[in-house]
Write an enzyme that holds these catalytic residues in place. Structure first.
Site, PDB file in Angstrom:
ATOM      1  N   ASP A 168      -3.409 -18.105   0.495  1.00 30.67           N
ATOM      2  CA  ASP A 168      -4.419 -18.774  -0.346  1.00 30.67           C
ATOM      3  C   ASP A 168      -5.119 -19.881   0.430  1.00 30.67           C
ATOM      4  O   ASP A 168      -6.341 -20.040   0.378  1.00 30.67           O
ATOM      5  CB  ASP A 168      -3.796 -19.304  -1.647  1.00 30.67           C
ATOM      6  CG  ASP A 168      -2.513 -20.096  -1.430  1.00 30.67           C
ATOM      7  OD1 ASP A 168      -1.940 -20.040  -0.313  1.00 30.67           O
ATOM      8  OD2 ASP A 168      -2.073 -20.775  -2.369  1.00 30.67           O
ATOM      9  N   ASP A 198     -12.365  -8.682   4.535  1.00 24.20           N
ATOM     10  CA  ASP A 198     -13.655  -8.625   3.822  1.00 24.20           C
ATOM     11  C   ASP A 198     -14.275 -10.016   3.786  1.00 24.20           C
ATOM     12  O   ASP A 198     -15.479 -10.187   3.976  1.00 24.20           O
ATOM     13  CB  ASP A 198     -13.466  -8.137   2.376  1.00 24.20           C
ATOM     14  CG  ASP A 198     -13.692  -6.645   2.233  1.00 24.20           C
ATOM     15  OD1 ASP A 198     -13.507  -5.925   3.245  1.00 24.20           O
ATOM     16  OD2 ASP A 198     -14.052  -6.190   1.134  1.00 24.20           O
ATOM     17  N   LYS A 215       2.780 -15.347   2.540  1.00 27.53           N
ATOM     18  CA  LYS A 215       2.967 -16.094   1.285  1.00 27.53           C
ATOM     19  C   LYS A 215       4.459 -16.410   1.196  1.00 27.53           C
ATOM     20  O   LYS A 215       5.171 -15.997   0.267  1.00 27.53           O
ATOM     21  CB  LYS A 215       2.472 -15.241   0.111  1.00 27.53           C
ATOM     22  CG  LYS A 215       2.446 -15.970  -1.235  1.00 27.53           C
ATOM     23  CD  LYS A 215       1.311 -16.984  -1.359  1.00 27.53           C
ATOM     24  CE  LYS A 215       1.447 -17.748  -2.669  1.00 27.53           C
ATOM     25  NZ  LYS A 215       0.511 -18.885  -2.757  1.00 27.53           N
ATOM     26  N   TYR A 261       0.826  -1.214   0.000  1.00 26.48           N
ATOM     27  CA  TYR A 261       0.000   0.000   0.000  1.00 26.48           C
ATOM     28  C   TYR A 261       0.858   1.260   0.000  1.00 26.48           C
ATOM     29  O   TYR A 261       0.481   2.271  -0.572  1.00 26.48           O
ATOM     30  CB  TYR A 261      -0.892   0.033   1.246  1.00 26.48           C
ATOM     31  CG  TYR A 261      -2.231  -0.634   1.077  1.00 26.48           C
ATOM     32  CD1 TYR A 261      -2.321  -1.994   0.812  1.00 26.48           C
ATOM     33  CD2 TYR A 261      -3.410   0.090   1.199  1.00 26.48           C
ATOM     34  CE1 TYR A 261      -3.542  -2.611   0.675  1.00 26.48           C
ATOM     35  CE2 TYR A 261      -4.641  -0.517   1.056  1.00 26.48           C
ATOM     36  CZ  TYR A 261      -4.700  -1.870   0.795  1.00 26.48           C
ATOM     37  OH  TYR A 261      -5.918  -2.471   0.663  1.00 26.48           O
ATOM     38  N   ASP A 273      -6.452  -6.817   4.066  1.00 29.85           N
ATOM     39  CA  ASP A 273      -7.560  -6.132   3.387  1.00 29.85           C
ATOM     40  C   ASP A 273      -8.520  -7.170   2.817  1.00 29.85           C
ATOM     41  O   ASP A 273      -9.733  -7.106   3.013  1.00 29.85           O
ATOM     42  CB  ASP A 273      -6.993  -5.249   2.266  1.00 29.85           C
ATOM     43  CG  ASP A 273      -8.091  -4.556   1.483  1.00 29.85           C
ATOM     44  OD1 ASP A 273      -9.024  -4.023   2.124  1.00 29.85           O
ATOM     45  OD2 ASP A 273      -8.020  -4.557   0.240  1.00 29.85           O
TER      46      ASP A 273
HETATM   47  C1  IPM Z   1     -10.407  -0.930   3.833  1.00 25.72           C
HETATM   48  C2  IPM Z   1     -10.636  -0.350   2.469  1.00 25.72           C
HETATM   49  C3  IPM Z   1      -9.452   0.548   2.120  1.00 25.72           C
HETATM   50  C4  IPM Z   1      -8.212  -0.305   2.094  1.00 25.72           C
HETATM   51  C5  IPM Z   1      -9.622   1.325   0.820  1.00 25.72           C
HETATM   52  C6  IPM Z   1     -10.895   2.137   0.799  1.00 25.72           C
HETATM   53  C7  IPM Z   1      -8.438   2.195   0.538  1.00 25.72           C
HETATM   54  O1  IPM Z   1     -10.818  -1.363   1.530  1.00 25.72           O
HETATM   55  O2  IPM Z   1     -10.326  -0.157   4.803  1.00 25.72           O
HETATM   56  O3  IPM Z   1     -10.302  -2.152   3.933  1.00 25.72           O
HETATM   57  O4  IPM Z   1      -7.919  -0.945   1.076  1.00 25.72           O
HETATM   58  O5  IPM Z   1      -7.518  -0.355   3.100  1.00 25.72           O
HETATM   59 MG    MG Z   2     -10.875  -3.304   2.345  1.00 22.87          MG
END
Ligand code: IPM
Ligand code: MG
Length: 364
Positions: free
Chosen positions: A224, A252, A192, A143, A248
Site C-alpha cells: 500500500d 499497471d 504485505k 493466481y 499485476d
Molecule cells: C496482465 C494482465 C493479466 C494478469 C490478465 C489478463 C490475466 O492483467 O498481464 O497484467 O492479470 O496477469
Molecule cells: Mg495486469
C-alpha cells in the site's frame, strides 16, 4: 550467434493482429540486416482460439511455443467472451501459457521518454526521468493457488489460496537482484508482511538472498505504501520485485506514470534464455480493425526479445533508437497525440520505424 531462429507468433484478439503485423515486419528487417533468418510461425491463443479450437490455449499452440526460441504475443480478450465461464475465457489462455512454459519472471519496464512527458496525467517534474522496472513473479501466488466455490450457511463461499514456497520466491528475488546489479544497485522488495504469512516468508527469503548481493542495497516496502510512493515520488524507484498479484497492480500503476501504455513492452522469462514478449496494453476491442492502434509497444517487445532471448543487443538498441527517433520527429498515433487530428495509423507508424532503422544502418 545462431543464424536461424524460430519465433512463435501469437497475435491473439482485438488489435493484436494489426500491431503484430508491424512488429514482425520490423523483425524481418532486422533479420535481413543481420544475416539471420527468423522463421515466424503463427499460433492461436485467447478468444480467437476459443472460437476456432474450443479452448483459449490449444495444444498445438503450446507445442509451437515450446519448439520456438522465443514467443511474441499480441493481446487477448474482448467483450465477446467476457461472459464465458472461467475455463473458456481468453485470459485463461494467457495464464495457461505462462504456466506451461514456466515463465516465472515478468519484467515490466516503465520508462518516461522525454518527448512524451506531456502524455502523463501527473506533473512533468514528478514524472520526467522516470525509469523503473517492475519484476513480477508470474506463475505462483493467488493466481495459481487452489480455487473453490461452495455453498455455506451464509450463502455461496469463494476461496483463492495465496501460496508460495521458498524456491519460487528465491528464483524471482534473484532475478530482481541480477537486474538491479546491472542498473543502480537498488532493489525494493514489495510485500504485505504486516498481514500476510506468504509475505513474511517472502521477506525472509529476500533477506537471505541479499547476502549473495552485497553490492546491491535491498529495502522492503509494504504494497500500500509502495502504491502511494509510486505516484508521490516515482523517481525513488529503480527495480521493484514483488509477487504475482501485487505486481499485476503496481505494474499497471507504474505504466500509467508514463501516460502512454501503448508504448510499454514486457518480457516473461523462463529459466535460461527462453521468453515470451508482449505489449503491456490489452486488446483494445474498441479500436480493433480501425488501423489506428499504436504498434510501438509490440515493436519495443521485439527489441526486448532480441536482447534477452536472442543475444542480439546491438539490433535491440537499433530498434529502440529507431522508435525514439520517430517520436522525436513528432510522429504520434492517436493514443499519444497531443493533436488527434494529426495522428497517424498503425501501418504508417510501423513503416516510419522501418525507414528509420534502414537509415541508421546506411553507411555514414
Ligand atoms: C496482465 C494482465 C493479466 C494478469 C490478465 C489478463 C490475466 O492483467 O498481464 O497484467 O492479470 O496477469
Ligand atoms: Mg495486469
Amino acid at each position: 550467434m545462431k543464424k536461424n531462429y524460430r519465433i512463435a507468433v501469437l497475435p491473439g484478439d482485438g488489435i493484436g493482429p494489426e500491431i503484430m503485423q508491424e512488429a514482425v515486419k520490423v523483425l524481418q528487417l532486422v533479420g535481413e540486416r543481420e544475416g539471420v533468418t527468423f522463421t515466424c510461425e503463427e499460433g492461436r491463443i485467447g478468444g480467437i482460439a476459443i472460437d476456432t479450437d474450443g479452448t483459449p490455449l490449444p495444444e498445438a499452440t503450446v507445442k509451437l511455443a515450446k519448439q520456438a526460441d522465443a514467443v511474441l504475443l499480441g493481446a487477448v480478450g474482448g467483450p465477446k467472451w467476457d461472459q464465458n465461464p472461467g475455463h473458456l475465457r481468453p485470459e485463461t489462455g494467457l495464464l495457461g501459457i505462462r504456466k506451461e512454459l514456466g515463465l516465472f519472471a515478468n519484467i515490466r519496464p516503465a520508462t518516461m521518454h522525454s518527448s512524451l512527458v506531456e502524455a502523463s496525467t501527473l506533473k512533468p517534474e514528478v514524472v520526467s526521468g522516470v525509469d523503473l522496472i517492475v519484476v513480477r513473479e508470474l506463475t505462483g501466488g493467488i493466481y495459481f493457488g487452489e480455487k473453490k466455490r461452495y455453498d455455506g450457511p451464509n450463502g455461496e463461499v469463494a476461496e483463492d489460496l495465496c501460496i508460495y514456497n521458498e524456491a519460487e520466491i528465491e528464483r524471482i528475488i534473484r532475478v530482481g537482484f541480477e537486474i538491479a546489479r546491472k542498473r543502480k544497485k537498488r532493489l525494493v522488495s514489495v510485500d504485505k508482511a504486516n498481514v500476510l504469512e506468504s509475505s513474511r516468508l517472502w521477506r525472509k527469503v529476500a533477506e537471505r538472498v541479499a547476502t549473495d548481493y552485497p553490492d546491491v542495497e535491498l529495502s522492503h516496502q509494504l504494497v500500500d505504501s509502495c502504491a502511494m510512493q509510486l505516484v508521490r515520488a516515482p523517481k525513488q524507484f529503480d527495480v521493484i520485485v514483488t509477487e504475482n498479484m501485487f505486481g499485476d497492480i503496481l505494474s499497471d500503476q507504474a505504466a500509467m506514470l508514463t501516460g502512454s501504455i501503448g508504448m510499454l513492452a514486457s518480457a516473461s522469462l523462463a529459466a535460461g534464455s527462453f521468453g515470451l514478449y508482449e505489449p503491456v496494453h490489452g486488446s483494445a476491442p474498441d479500436i480493433a480493425g480501425k488501423g489506428i492502434a499504436n504498434p510501438l509497444a509490440t515493436i519495443l517487445s521485439v527489441a526486448m526479445m532480441l536482447r534477452l532471448s536472442l543475444d542480439m543487443d546491438e539490433a535491440a538498441a537499433a530498434v529502440e533508437n529507431a522508435v525514439w527517433s520517430v517520436l522525436e520527429a513528432g510522429h504520434r498515433t492517436g493514443d499519444i497525440a497531443r493533436d488527434p487530428s494529426k495522428a497517424i495509423g498503425t501501418v504508417e507508424m510501423g513503416q516510419l520505424v522501418r525507414d528509420e532503422l534502414s537509415k541508421q544502418w546506411q553507411p555514414k
